[in-house]
Design a protein around this motif. Sequence first.
Motif, PDB file in Angstrom:
ATOM      1  N   GLU A  40       0.839  -1.196   0.000  1.00  0.00           N
ATOM      2  CA  GLU A  40       0.000   0.000   0.000  1.00  0.00           C
ATOM      3  C   GLU A  40       0.875   1.247   0.000  1.00  0.00           C
ATOM      4  OE1 GLU A  40      -2.940   0.257   3.038  1.00  0.00           O
ATOM      5  OE2 GLU A  40      -4.116  -1.418   2.245  1.00  0.00           O
ATOM      6  N   VAL A  41       0.455   2.237  -0.762  1.00  0.00           N
ATOM      7  CA  VAL A  41       1.144   3.521  -0.795  1.00  0.00           C
ATOM      8  C   VAL A  41       0.939   4.227   0.550  1.00  0.00           C
ATOM      9  CG1 VAL A  41       1.143   5.803  -1.890  1.00  0.00           C
ATOM     10  CG2 VAL A  41       0.887   3.740  -3.301  1.00  0.00           C
ATOM     11  N   GLN A  42       2.041   4.702   1.128  1.00  0.00           N
ATOM     12  CA  GLN A  42       2.001   5.391   2.415  1.00  0.00           C
ATOM     13  C   GLN A  42       2.270   6.882   2.225  1.00  0.00           C
ATOM     14  OE1 GLN A  42       1.412   3.473   5.245  1.00  0.00           O
ATOM     15  NE2 GLN A  42       1.299   1.714   3.853  1.00  0.00           N
ATOM     16  N   ALA A  43       1.586   7.711   3.007  1.00  0.00           N
ATOM     17  CA  ALA A  43       1.857   9.150   2.988  1.00  0.00           C
ATOM     18  C   ALA A  43       3.331   9.379   3.315  1.00  0.00           C
ATOM     19  CB  ALA A  43       0.971   9.870   3.998  1.00  0.00           C
ATOM     20  N   GLY A  44       3.964  10.272   2.576  1.00  0.00           N
ATOM     21  CA  GLY A  44       5.373  10.570   2.778  1.00  0.00           C
ATOM     22  C   GLY A  44       6.297   9.825   1.830  1.00  0.00           C
ATOM     23  N   GLN A  45       5.763   8.795   1.154  1.00  0.00           N
ATOM     24  CA  GLN A  45       6.571   8.099   0.162  1.00  0.00           C
ATOM     25  C   GLN A  45       6.626   8.916  -1.120  1.00  0.00           C
ATOM     26  OE1 GLN A  45       4.527   4.204  -0.019  1.00  0.00           O
ATOM     27  NE2 GLN A  45       6.451   3.304   0.689  1.00  0.00           N
ATOM     28  N   SER A  46       7.607   8.593  -1.959  1.00  0.00           N
ATOM     29  CA  SER A  46       7.635   9.121  -3.318  1.00  0.00           C
ATOM     30  C   SER A  46       7.040   8.032  -4.198  1.00  0.00           C
ATOM     31  CB  SER A  46       9.071   9.417  -3.748  1.00  0.00           C
ATOM     32  OG  SER A  46       9.079   9.876  -5.086  1.00  0.00           O
ATOM     33  N   ILE A  47       5.992   8.388  -4.954  1.00  0.00           N
ATOM     34  CA  ILE A  47       5.380   7.378  -5.808  1.00  0.00           C
ATOM     35  C   ILE A  47       5.734   7.619  -7.261  1.00  0.00           C
ATOM     36  CG2 ILE A  47       3.520   6.953  -4.175  1.00  0.00           C
ATOM     37  CD1 ILE A  47       1.597   8.268  -6.150  1.00  0.00           C
ATOM     38  N   ASP A  48       5.684   6.555  -8.026  1.00  0.00           N
ATOM     39  CA  ASP A  48       6.020   6.530  -9.446  1.00  0.00           C
ATOM     40  C   ASP A  48       4.742   6.127 -10.180  1.00  0.00           C
ATOM     41  OD1 ASP A  48       7.409   6.439 -11.852  1.00  0.00           O
ATOM     42  OD2 ASP A  48       8.321   4.490 -11.445  1.00  0.00           O
ATOM     43  N   VAL A  49       4.254   7.017 -11.048  1.00  0.00           N
ATOM     44  CA  VAL A  49       2.981   6.764 -11.721  1.00  0.00           C
ATOM     45  C   VAL A  49       3.029   7.133 -13.199  1.00  0.00           C
ATOM     46  CG1 VAL A  49       1.688   7.245  -9.591  1.00  0.00           C
ATOM     47  CG2 VAL A  49       1.931   9.045 -11.311  1.00  0.00           C
ATOM     48  N   ASN A  50       2.169   6.500 -13.957  1.00  0.00           N
ATOM     49  CA  ASN A  50       1.745   7.010 -15.256  1.00  0.00           C
ATOM     50  C   ASN A  50       0.346   7.550 -15.048  1.00  0.00           C
ATOM     51  OD1 ASN A  50       3.660   6.763 -17.426  1.00  0.00           O
ATOM     52  ND2 ASN A  50       3.534   4.546 -17.151  1.00  0.00           N
ATOM     53  N   TYR A  51       0.007   8.621 -15.768  1.00  0.00           N
ATOM     54  CA  TYR A  51      -1.308   9.217 -15.558  1.00  0.00           C
ATOM     55  C   TYR A  51      -1.827   9.842 -16.841  1.00  0.00           C
ATOM     56  CZ  TYR A  51       1.035  13.648 -15.799  1.00  0.00           C
ATOM     57  OH  TYR A  51       1.773  14.692 -16.260  1.00  0.00           O
ATOM     58  N   TYR A  52      -3.144   9.962 -16.884  1.00  0.00           N
ATOM     59  CA  TYR A  52      -3.850  10.621 -17.980  1.00  0.00           C
ATOM     60  C   TYR A  52      -4.844  11.569 -17.335  1.00  0.00           C
ATOM     61  CZ  TYR A  52      -6.829  11.194 -22.103  1.00  0.00           C
ATOM     62  OH  TYR A  52      -7.544  11.723 -23.143  1.00  0.00           O
ATOM     63  N   GLY A  53      -4.818  12.847 -17.706  1.00  0.00           N
ATOM     64  CA  GLY A  53      -5.706  13.831 -17.101  1.00  0.00           C
ATOM     65  C   GLY A  53      -6.561  14.532 -18.133  1.00  0.00           C
ATOM     66  N   ASP A 121     -13.687  23.662 -13.236  1.00  0.00           N
ATOM     67  CA  ASP A 121     -13.518  22.372 -13.913  1.00  0.00           C
ATOM     68  C   ASP A 121     -13.248  21.235 -12.937  1.00  0.00           C
ATOM     69  OD1 ASP A 121     -13.884  23.430 -16.436  1.00  0.00           O
ATOM     70  OD2 ASP A 121     -11.742  23.637 -16.858  1.00  0.00           O
ATOM     71  N   THR A 122     -13.981  20.127 -13.119  1.00  0.00           N
ATOM     72  CA  THR A 122     -13.668  18.877 -12.435  1.00  0.00           C
ATOM     73  C   THR A 122     -12.638  18.145 -13.286  1.00  0.00           C
ATOM     74  OG1 THR A 122     -15.807  18.704 -11.349  1.00  0.00           O
ATOM     75  CG2 THR A 122     -14.623  16.635 -11.744  1.00  0.00           C
ATOM     76  N   LEU A 123     -11.619  17.603 -12.632  1.00  0.00           N
ATOM     77  CA  LEU A 123     -10.533  16.905 -13.314  1.00  0.00           C
ATOM     78  C   LEU A 123     -10.716  15.409 -13.159  1.00  0.00           C
ATOM     79  CD1 LEU A 123      -7.606  19.095 -11.959  1.00  0.00           C
ATOM     80  CD2 LEU A 123      -9.067  19.502 -13.946  1.00  0.00           C
ATOM     81  N   VAL A 124     -10.484  14.668 -14.239  1.00  0.00           N
ATOM     82  CA  VAL A 124     -10.560  13.215 -14.181  1.00  0.00           C
ATOM     83  C   VAL A 124      -9.196  12.657 -14.573  1.00  0.00           C
ATOM     84  CG1 VAL A 124     -11.679  11.147 -15.065  1.00  0.00           C
ATOM     85  CG2 VAL A 124     -13.010  13.251 -14.749  1.00  0.00           C
ATOM     86  N   PHE A 125      -8.683  11.792 -13.713  1.00  0.00           N
ATOM     87  CA  PHE A 125      -7.389  11.159 -13.965  1.00  0.00           C
ATOM     88  C   PHE A 125      -7.540   9.650 -13.969  1.00  0.00           C
ATOM     89  CE2 PHE A 125      -6.097  15.187 -12.051  1.00  0.00           C
ATOM     90  CZ  PHE A 125      -5.033  15.575 -12.848  1.00  0.00           C
ATOM     91  N   VAL A 126      -6.774   9.000 -14.835  1.00  0.00           N
ATOM     92  CA  VAL A 126      -6.513   7.570 -14.702  1.00  0.00           C
ATOM     93  C   VAL A 126      -5.047   7.486 -14.302  1.00  0.00           C
ATOM     94  CG1 VAL A 126      -6.335   5.345 -15.878  1.00  0.00           C
ATOM     95  CG2 VAL A 126      -8.246   6.898 -16.394  1.00  0.00           C
ATOM     96  N   VAL A 127      -4.787   6.791 -13.198  1.00  0.00           N
ATOM     97  CA  VAL A 127      -3.437   6.710 -12.648  1.00  0.00           C
ATOM     98  C   VAL A 127      -3.039   5.247 -12.518  1.00  0.00           C
ATOM     99  CG1 VAL A 127      -1.938   7.352 -10.720  1.00  0.00           C
ATOM    100  CG2 VAL A 127      -3.874   8.844 -11.335  1.00  0.00           C
ATOM    101  N   ASP A 128      -1.894   4.896 -13.119  1.00  0.00           N
ATOM    102  CA  ASP A 128      -1.299   3.573 -12.927  1.00  0.00           C
ATOM    103  C   ASP A 128      -0.163   3.728 -11.920  1.00  0.00           C
ATOM    104  OD1 ASP A 128      -2.938   2.384 -14.844  1.00  0.00           O
ATOM    105  OD2 ASP A 128      -1.485   2.629 -16.459  1.00  0.00           O
ATOM    106  N   ILE A 129      -0.304   3.071 -10.755  1.00  0.00           N
ATOM    107  CA  ILE A 129       0.702   3.189  -9.697  1.00  0.00           C
ATOM    108  C   ILE A 129       1.788   2.146  -9.941  1.00  0.00           C
ATOM    109  CG2 ILE A 129       1.140   3.175  -7.208  1.00  0.00           C
ATOM    110  CD1 ILE A 129      -1.875   3.775  -6.829  1.00  0.00           C
ATOM    111  N   LEU A 130       2.967   2.635 -10.342  1.00  0.00           N
ATOM    112  CA  LEU A 130       4.063   1.758 -10.732  1.00  0.00           C
ATOM    113  C   LEU A 130       4.932   1.344  -9.538  1.00  0.00           C
ATOM    114  CD1 LEU A 130       5.179   3.731 -13.901  1.00  0.00           C
ATOM    115  CD2 LEU A 130       3.645   1.764 -13.804  1.00  0.00           C
ATOM    116  N   GLY A 131       5.060   2.233  -8.576  1.00  0.00           N
ATOM    117  CA  GLY A 131       5.929   1.930  -7.445  1.00  0.00           C
ATOM    118  C   GLY A 131       5.855   3.011  -6.385  1.00  0.00           C
ATOM    119  N   ALA A 132       6.470   2.758  -5.230  1.00  0.00           N
ATOM    120  CA  ALA A 132       6.563   3.731  -4.141  1.00  0.00           C
ATOM    121  C   ALA A 132       7.765   3.377  -3.294  1.00  0.00           C
ATOM    122  CB  ALA A 132       5.283   3.720  -3.305  1.00  0.00           C
ATOM    123  N   ARG A 133       8.422   4.427  -2.803  1.00  0.00           N
ATOM    124  CA  ARG A 133       9.554   4.166  -1.929  1.00  0.00           C
ATOM    125  C   ARG A 133       9.702   5.283  -0.901  1.00  0.00           C
ATOM    126  NH1 ARG A 133      13.380   7.437  -3.905  1.00  0.00           N
ATOM    127  NH2 ARG A 133      13.232   8.061  -6.079  1.00  0.00           N
TER     128      ARG A 133
END
Length: 133
Positions: A40-53, A121-133
């Motif tokens: 699980e992604v934890q607050a304070g981590q750096s996450i690695d994502v691909n996204y579409y907005g 404007d409401t924003l819609v994202f698709v986010v692929d969570i690749l990693g977190a550290r």
Amino acid sequence: MSHLPSASGTFGDKPVLEFPENAAPQELAVVVLEQGTGEEVQAGQSIDVNYYGQVWNGAMFDNSYDRGSSIQFPIGVGAVIAGWDDALVGKQIGSRVLVSIPPHLGYGDRGMPAAGIGGTDTLVFVVDILGAR
């Protein structure tokens, strides 16, 4: 969740969003489109994502798929818009997440004119969570 857009493709694919007839939700809406099996992604981590907005019923304003490289940023610490912090902390690595972010959890009344995002404007994202550290 028929009141939210649908997204084509699977984890790693650049999605195409299809919007329903209804107005955008007034509050944050988060749907896990594909459940990951990582930590699980934890607050304070750096996450690695691909996204579409994309603006709700509007134009795509940014995505990492076309650039061919993911982005990394701190999550859960106010480094990105509140909707991202609220939506992504606690999700599992390997998940594809659809997020609808109302203006007050996005860029607020000012919007982000340079990206074509207005203050309502409401924003819609698709986010692929690749990693977190």
